[in-house]
Design a protein around this motif. Structure first.
Motif, mmCIF file in Angstrom:
data_model
loop_
_atom_site.group_PDB
_atom_site.id
_atom_site.type_symbol
_atom_site.label_atom_id
_atom_site.label_comp_id
_atom_site.label_asym_id
_atom_site.label_seq_id
_atom_site.Cartn_x
_atom_site.Cartn_y
_atom_site.Cartn_z
ATOM 1 N N LYS A 200 0.861 -1.193 0.000
ATOM 2 C CA LYS A 200 0.000 0.000 0.000
ATOM 3 C C LYS A 200 0.897 1.243 0.000
ATOM 4 C CE LYS A 200 -3.951 -2.198 2.265
ATOM 5 N NZ LYS A 200 -4.900 -2.158 3.410
ATOM 6 N N LEU A 201 1.162 1.735 -1.220
ATOM 7 C CA LEU A 201 2.130 2.811 -1.392
ATOM 8 C C LEU A 201 1.580 4.189 -1.069
ATOM 9 C CD1 LEU A 201 3.647 1.731 -4.841
ATOM 10 C CD2 LEU A 201 4.642 1.391 -2.591
ATOM 11 N N TYR A 202 0.266 4.341 -1.084
ATOM 12 C CA TYR A 202 -0.336 5.667 -1.013
ATOM 13 C C TYR A 202 -0.916 5.896 0.386
ATOM 14 C CZ TYR A 202 0.174 4.972 -5.990
ATOM 15 O OH TYR A 202 0.704 4.708 -7.227
ATOM 16 N N ALA A 203 -0.206 6.725 1.169
ATOM 17 C CA ALA A 203 -0.560 6.952 2.573
ATOM 18 C C ALA A 203 -1.271 8.288 2.753
ATOM 19 C CB ALA A 203 0.691 6.917 3.441
ATOM 20 N N CYS A 204 -2.297 8.292 3.571
ATOM 21 C CA CYS A 204 -3.013 9.522 3.909
ATOM 22 C C CYS A 204 -2.155 10.348 4.870
ATOM 23 C CB CYS A 204 -4.346 9.192 4.551
ATOM 24 S SG CYS A 204 -5.279 10.658 5.066
ATOM 25 N N ASP A 205 -2.037 11.658 4.610
ATOM 26 C CA ASP A 205 -1.227 12.527 5.471
ATOM 27 C C ASP A 205 -2.016 13.109 6.643
ATOM 28 O OD1 ASP A 205 -2.827 14.139 3.942
ATOM 29 O OD2 ASP A 205 -1.208 15.311 3.039
ATOM 30 N N VAL A 206 -3.275 12.656 6.799
ATOM 31 C CA VAL A 206 -4.110 13.121 7.912
ATOM 32 C C VAL A 206 -4.288 12.007 8.946
ATOM 33 C CG1 VAL A 206 -6.359 14.075 8.584
ATOM 34 C CG2 VAL A 206 -5.298 14.755 6.400
ATOM 35 N N CYS A 207 -4.635 10.809 8.474
ATOM 36 C CA CYS A 207 -4.797 9.670 9.385
ATOM 37 C C CYS A 207 -3.807 8.576 9.013
ATOM 38 C CB CYS A 207 -6.241 9.153 9.353
ATOM 39 S SG CYS A 207 -6.710 8.391 7.779
ATOM 40 N N ASP A 208 -3.937 7.410 9.591
ATOM 41 C CA ASP A 208 -2.937 6.351 9.396
ATOM 42 C C ASP A 208 -3.316 5.343 8.317
ATOM 43 O OD1 ASP A 208 -5.060 5.207 10.698
ATOM 44 O OD2 ASP A 208 -3.880 4.303 12.312
ATOM 45 N N THR A 219 -9.952 9.401 -3.167
ATOM 46 C CA THR A 219 -11.332 9.297 -2.676
ATOM 47 C C THR A 219 -11.378 9.388 -1.151
ATOM 48 O OG1 THR A 219 -11.951 7.936 -4.579
ATOM 49 C CG2 THR A 219 -13.390 7.840 -2.648
ATOM 50 N N HIS A 220 -10.444 8.713 -0.479
ATOM 51 C CA HIS A 220 -10.410 8.729 0.989
ATOM 52 C C HIS A 220 -10.206 10.127 1.542
ATOM 53 C CE1 HIS A 220 -9.187 7.972 5.124
ATOM 54 N NE2 HIS A 220 -8.061 8.639 4.859
ATOM 55 N N ARG A 221 -9.334 10.911 0.925
ATOM 56 C CA ARG A 221 -9.054 12.260 1.427
ATOM 57 C C ARG A 221 -10.322 13.105 1.545
ATOM 58 N NH1 ARG A 221 -3.512 13.071 -1.807
ATOM 59 N NH2 ARG A 221 -2.023 12.781 -0.107
ATOM 60 N N ARG A 222 -11.299 12.795 0.721
ATOM 61 C CA ARG A 222 -12.557 13.562 0.761
ATOM 62 C C ARG A 222 -13.332 13.338 2.051
ATOM 63 N NH1 ARG A 222 -13.429 11.608 -5.272
ATOM 64 N NH2 ARG A 222 -12.039 13.089 -6.292
ATOM 65 N N THR A 223 -13.013 12.235 2.777
ATOM 66 C CA THR A 223 -13.654 12.040 4.083
ATOM 67 C C THR A 223 -13.125 13.065 5.080
ATOM 68 O OG1 THR A 223 -11.976 10.430 4.819
ATOM 69 C CG2 THR A 223 -13.899 9.569 3.646
ATOM 70 N N HIS A 224 -11.929 13.598 4.814
ATOM 71 C CA HIS A 224 -11.357 14.645 5.667
ATOM 72 C C HIS A 224 -11.761 16.044 5.192
ATOM 73 C CE1 HIS A 224 -8.968 11.641 7.715
ATOM 74 N NE2 HIS A 224 -8.346 11.295 6.595
ATOM 75 N N THR A 225 -11.745 16.248 3.877
ATOM 76 C CA THR A 225 -12.007 17.588 3.337
ATOM 77 C C THR A 225 -13.491 17.883 3.164
ATOM 78 O OG1 THR A 225 -11.904 16.836 1.032
ATOM 79 C CG2 THR A 225 -9.832 17.504 2.076
ATOM 80 N N GLY A 226 -14.294 16.809 3.067
ATOM 81 C CA GLY A 226 -15.719 17.010 2.813
ATOM 82 C C GLY A 226 -16.033 17.314 1.363
ATOM 83 N N GLU A 227 -15.029 17.262 0.511
ATOM 84 C CA GLU A 227 -15.221 17.570 -0.912
ATOM 85 C C GLU A 227 -16.154 16.549 -1.568
ATOM 86 O OE1 GLU A 227 -12.575 18.060 -5.021
ATOM 87 O OE2 GLU A 227 -11.745 17.029 -3.271
#
Length: 311
Positions: A200-208, A219-227
């Motif tokens: 899993k090469l692509y890590a979220c910089d907000v959660c783990d 797609t996951h980042r949108r759970t943080h940004t609300g986009e």
């Protein structure tokens, strides 16, 4: 040793023969006395004109003695032969890589230097290779020079056309070396291999959380940004995933593309069909970790678990 008797009166170069000096002077004057009698091109050297004429005649006098390929220029044959010999005479002076062509080495060096000499004259992007710039310019012009000879589609990149053709031929040249699956695109094979390696090469910089595909991270980042960039063109709802929008549209159209192969029921979502099939198979994936009951639907387990909660 032969002396260089003939000196250029513009720069400091000198030559052993007057004919070489004559040719060299044309780099300063721009003189091109050798004209093609078919098109309007002209050349500073007669040998260049001779080579150019072959683009009109189709003549290819330089043949490979290993395979059946022939070339219009001796230099092209020299480079081609290295495919058979494996010769790579051009060495990178930074790392330990070798290359069959000097132009490939020049491009490679830019991976070390970061040099990007090819700049777009429309936007601020620049590229390490001229081909990258040529392809990029088509995002501005809309040019799609590569046509599919089976359907009426056109493409901006030759690689995209090559991949597209496989939708017609069914060709899947990329094989997984772990299982028996094959793929039409190398990128799809690369992503598939991660199902075996767990990489899993692509890590979220907000959660783990981390993901095997860049799209999953996006797609996951949108759970943080609300986009929610995907808008329904019928109502005013927005969605974080294109798949969710596709499913939502069916609430307007009534489309139910997923059909049960046991009975005649159809469904608007693939997940609903999956759950429905369990009514035929009796499969119960969701087990209670308190008692011995299990359920075919996760929501049924959730309801059941409330019976174990003290009131």
């Amino acid at each position: 040793m032969e002396k260089n008797l003939y000196s250029c009166d513009v720069c400091e170069k000198s030559f052993s023969q007057s004919s070489h000096l004559t040719l060299h002077r044309r780099t300063h004057t721009g003189k091109k006395p050798y004209e093609c009698d078919v098109c309007d091109k002209s050349f500073s050297k007669n040998s260049n004109l001779t080579t150019h004429r072959r683009t009109h005649t189709g003549e290819k006098p330089y043949s490979c003695d290993v395979c059946d390929k022939a070339f219009s220029e001796s230099g092209n044959l020299t480079r081609h032969r290295r495919i058979h010999t494996g010769e790579k005479p051009y060495a990178c002076d930074i790392c330990d890589k070798f290359f069959a062509e000097s132009s490939t080495l020049t491009s490679h060096r830019r991976t070390h230097t970061g040099e990007k000499p090819y700049a777009c004259d429309v936007c601020d992007k620049s590229f390490s290779e001229s081909g990258g710039l040529t392809t990029h310019r088509r995002t501005h012009t809309g040019e799609k020079p590569y046509a599919c000879d089976i359907c009426d589609k056109f493409f901006a990149k030759i690689g995209t056309l090559t991949s597209h053709r496989r939708t017609h031929t069914g060709e899947k040249p990329y094989a997984c070396d772990v299982c028996d699956k094959t793929f039409s695109k190398s990128g799809t094979l690369t992503r598939h291999r991660r199902t075996h390696t767990g990489e899993k090469l692509y890590a979220c910089d907000v959660c783990d959380k981390s993901f095997s595909e860049s799209g999953g991270l996006t797609t996951h980042r949108r759970t943080h940004t609300g986009e929610k960039p995907y808008a329904c063109d019928i109502c005013d709802k927005f969605f974080a995933k294109i798949g969710t929008l596709t499913s939502h549209r069916r609430t307007h159209t009534g489309e139910k593309p997923y059909t049960c192969d046991v009975c005649d029921k159809t469904f608007s979502k693939s997940g609903t069909l999956t759950r429905h099939r369990r009514t035929h198979t009796g499969e119960k994936l969701y087990a209670c970790d308190v008692c011995d009951k299990s359920f075919s639907i996760n929501s049924s387990l959730t309801v059941h678990n409330r019976m174990h909660i003290p009131h």
